[in-house]
Enzyme design. Structure first.
Site, mmCIF file in Angstrom:
data_model
loop_
_atom_site.group_PDB
_atom_site.id
_atom_site.type_symbol
_atom_site.label_atom_id
_atom_site.label_comp_id
_atom_site.label_asym_id
_atom_site.label_seq_id
_atom_site.Cartn_x
_atom_site.Cartn_y
_atom_site.Cartn_z
ATOM 1 C CE LYS A 22 -1.646 1.733 4.022
ATOM 2 N NZ LYS A 22 -1.537 2.927 4.288
ATOM 3 C CG ASN A 23 2.255 2.642 3.639
ATOM 4 O OD1 ASN A 23 1.235 3.164 3.178
ATOM 5 N ND2 ASN A 23 2.678 2.656 4.770
ATOM 6 C CB CYS A 126 -4.687 11.212 11.655
ATOM 7 S SG CYS A 126 -3.303 10.542 11.941
ATOM 8 N NE ARG A 131 0.687 10.560 10.444
ATOM 9 C CZ ARG A 131 0.122 9.356 9.606
ATOM 10 N NH1 ARG A 131 -0.990 9.221 9.931
ATOM 11 N NH2 ARG A 131 0.814 8.915 8.687
ATOM 12 C CG ASP A 316 3.244 1.505 9.435
ATOM 13 O OD1 ASP A 316 2.981 2.402 10.383
ATOM 14 O OD2 ASP A 316 3.339 1.926 8.416
ATOM 15 N NE ARG A 408 -7.632 4.334 5.421
ATOM 16 C CZ ARG A 408 -7.206 5.741 5.943
ATOM 17 N NH1 ARG A 408 -7.746 5.985 6.919
ATOM 18 N NH2 ARG A 408 -6.382 6.386 5.137
HETATM 19 C C1 EPZ Z 1 4.160 7.122 6.375
HETATM 20 O O1 EPZ Z 1 3.620 8.008 7.166
HETATM 21 C C2 EPZ Z 1 3.365 6.081 6.420
HETATM 22 N N1 EPZ Z 1 2.311 6.172 5.379
HETATM 23 C C3 EPZ Z 1 2.865 5.492 7.601
HETATM 24 O O2 EPZ Z 1 2.069 4.339 7.767
HETATM 25 C C4 EPZ Z 1 4.054 5.132 8.827
HETATM 26 O O3 EPZ Z 1 3.536 4.856 9.972
HETATM 27 C C5 EPZ Z 1 5.052 6.160 8.753
HETATM 28 O O4 EPZ Z 1 5.437 6.715 7.304
HETATM 29 C C6 EPZ Z 1 6.217 5.949 9.542
HETATM 30 O O5 EPZ Z 1 7.066 4.834 8.889
HETATM 31 C C7 EPZ Z 1 2.461 5.983 4.509
HETATM 32 O O6 EPZ Z 1 3.599 5.846 3.600
HETATM 33 C C8 EPZ Z 1 1.153 6.308 3.069
HETATM 34 P P1 EPZ Z 1 6.594 10.391 8.588
HETATM 35 P P2 EPZ Z 1 4.035 9.618 7.160
HETATM 36 O O7 EPZ Z 1 6.222 11.511 7.873
HETATM 37 O O8 EPZ Z 1 4.917 9.846 5.915
HETATM 38 C C9 EPZ Z 1 6.843 13.589 11.887
HETATM 39 C C10 EPZ Z 1 0.177 3.037 7.697
HETATM 40 O O9 EPZ Z 1 -0.404 2.456 8.889
HETATM 41 N N2 EPZ Z 1 6.665 14.664 11.003
HETATM 42 O O10 EPZ Z 1 7.559 9.460 8.387
HETATM 43 O O11 EPZ Z 1 2.712 10.483 7.376
HETATM 44 C C11 EPZ Z 1 5.576 12.760 12.318
HETATM 45 O O12 EPZ Z 1 4.637 13.429 13.041
HETATM 46 C C12 EPZ Z 1 0.735 4.372 7.763
HETATM 47 O O13 EPZ Z 1 0.103 2.368 6.938
HETATM 48 C C13 EPZ Z 1 7.049 16.027 11.383
HETATM 49 O O14 EPZ Z 1 7.274 16.326 12.454
HETATM 50 O O15 EPZ Z 1 4.922 9.593 8.287
HETATM 51 C C14 EPZ Z 1 6.098 11.598 12.913
HETATM 52 O O16 EPZ Z 1 6.364 11.826 14.365
HETATM 53 C C15 EPZ Z 1 0.207 5.075 9.086
HETATM 54 N N3 EPZ Z 1 6.963 16.844 10.298
HETATM 55 C C16 EPZ Z 1 7.445 11.376 12.296
HETATM 56 O O17 EPZ Z 1 7.605 12.726 11.706
HETATM 57 C C17 EPZ Z 1 6.666 16.640 8.982
HETATM 58 O O18 EPZ Z 1 6.353 17.561 8.246
HETATM 59 C C18 EPZ Z 1 7.326 10.308 10.986
HETATM 60 O O19 EPZ Z 1 6.143 10.636 10.287
HETATM 61 C C19 EPZ Z 1 6.366 15.153 8.895
HETATM 62 C C20 EPZ Z 1 6.431 14.220 10.038
#
Ligand code: EPZ
Length: 429
Positions: A22-23, A126, A131, A316, A408
């Protein structure tokens, strides 16, 4: 609303085909916005998130045709998507759509790079945490975009085009890496992204972008170098297997006992998780077509694990691991370091008889002799599937409500587990 009923206590024996990730599928589909030519994606999983993204991209002018077989039905599993964004008819991604799926925020970079402007709703909070998107905006600003936030929307413009630069992310973010990487393919000159996320799905997207004509090096490392090009073209690419689905079913077998081959799975994509699953007492071996997970008798052992960006143990799989060690002989500690609020499954696992104590970002799980079935409900995808794992080992019936979360991200879960002997059925609501 549909629910799923599981009668616990059966061993799992058989084969489970692993779907496309998916990702990876989501950002790959978004990458099609970068060219007016056709991007062909094989092995696209049939998931609610993929369908929703199809609608979102359609809004920007993407034309899509779909064919192919589902995983398990042919040698070449999954569906084949032909995505053509011949003309971008709208550079706005509205709140009603972006708020339903956070990954759709990643259209910002490609739209900006191709059209010189984009207006994308902020995704909002969410169930798993706040996030923010500051890193996405930091990266795109560094590429020369002018960015304002107005009425809940990010309004970005770069009339003269984006310009390559050096971007050092202060924190690893999968989404910000995707967004900036896609945008940088069409920027003038070289972009260097430091502290880039190294998740295999980023590598998959980078490889697809290179097939489309991008010049990205350093794939798989935390420093990505992108030599900007004037335009990208069509390509054909197969979505890599879903490592989170793989880890989830591996944990289901470890929890319920039995022997299951995960067909199409790639062990190299989830070494740290497989190491943890082995430490609980399951045996994992590589086969010609995937990996085999076996657990025949013997008590489950507790583990101490901390979630980390790739190649560490993935957030995840945190909820699923908690379900697995809920019946281990001893106490496990699970620290969630990526999302501050990703413990919504805890209270539901407790309803099934698990003994879990939460203290900040650490969950202490004292293994119990048995779980007992109950009606439960979850608020996000991975939390829901942890309840499926718990349901497979619990005595009696577990009914999981709000199944749309599962749909999803898990393709035909009740069919895949049912074929391996699980007593599982979907109840139409
Ligand atoms: C991706 O989300 C995945 N989603 C998530 O999978 C996964 O849990 C996550 O990466 C971490 O591996 C998809 O690939 C579609 P991040 P993403 O930006 O990109 C902080 C699932 O269940 N952050 O790596 O949104 C954030 O708050 C989903 O399939 C900032 O501070 O995650 C978090 O603490 C859920 N500022 C950390 O970084 C930003 O601008 C990592 O988030 C962006 C993120």
């Amino acid at each position: 609303m549909d629910s799923i009923r599981i009668g616990g206590g059966r061993r799992l024996v058989g084969t489970i085909p692993i779907s496309g990730a998916k990702n990876a599928a989501l950002p790959l589909m978004i990458a099609s916005l970068l060219t007016e030519e056709t991007l062909i994606l094989d092995n696209v999983p049939e998931l609610a998130d993929v369908n929703l993204l199809t609608r979102i991209l359609g809004n920007h002018g993407l034309d899509l045709t779909v064919d192919g077989k589902r995983a398990g039905e042919s040698d070449r599993p999954g569906r084949t998507y032909r995505l053509t964004a011949g003309e971008i008819v709208d550079t706005t991604a509205p709140y009603e759509l972006v708020s339903r799926m956070r990954a759709s925020f990643w259209v910002l970079g490609p739209l900006l790079a191709r059209c010189g402007q984009a207006k994308v709703s902020m995704p909002g909070g969410c169930a798993i945490g706040t996030r923010p998107v500051d890193l996405h905006l930091m990266g795109l600003s560094a590429l020369g975009a002018r960015i304002d936030v107005d009425g809940g929307y990010v309004v970005a413009s770069a009339p003269g085009g984006l310009v390559g630069t050096r971007i050092a992310f202060p924190k690893v973010s999968v989404g910000a890496t995707h967004n900036v990487l896609m945008a940088a393919t069409l920027a003038r000159g070289e972009t260097v992204i430091e502290n880039a996320a190294r998740e295999p799905e980023i590598g998959d997207v980078a490889e697809c972008l290179n097939k489309m004509g991008a010049r990205i090096s350093g794939i798989g490392t935390s420093t990505l170098r992108i030599d900007g090009v004037d335009r990208l073209g069509g390509a054909r690419h197969e979505v890599l297997p879903d490592r989170i689905e793989t880890g989830t079913y591996a944990m289901a077998v470890a929890a319920a006992g039995g022997e299951v081959e995960l067909e199409g799975a790639r062990a190299d994509l989830l070494e740290s998780a497989l190491q943890v699953i082995r430490a609980t007492g399951a045996e994992i071996t590589n086969t010609n077509s995937g990996i085999k997970v076996t657990r025949n008798g013997g008590a489950l052992k507790p583990v101490d694990v901390e979630t980390q960006p790739y190649p560490g143990f993935p957030t995840d799989l945190q909820a699923q691991l908690m379900a697995l060690v809920a019946t281990a002989e001893g106490t496990s500690h699970i620290r969630e370091t990526i999302f501050e609020n990703r413990f919504m499954h805890v209270q539901e696992l407790v309803r099934l008889g698990a003994e879990i104590h939460l203290d900040g970002e650490v969950a202490t799980v004292r293994g119990v002799a048995a779980l007992k079935g109950a009606p439960v409900m979850a608020t996000d995808l991975r939390a829901s599937v942890s309840l499926v794992i718990a349901g497979l080992v619990a005595k009696g019936d577990t009914v999981i409500n709000r199944v749309y979360h599962l749909d999803r991200g898990f393709e035909r879960i009740e069919e895949k587990l049912g074929r391996c002997g699980a007593d599982i059925e979907r109840l139409a609501g």
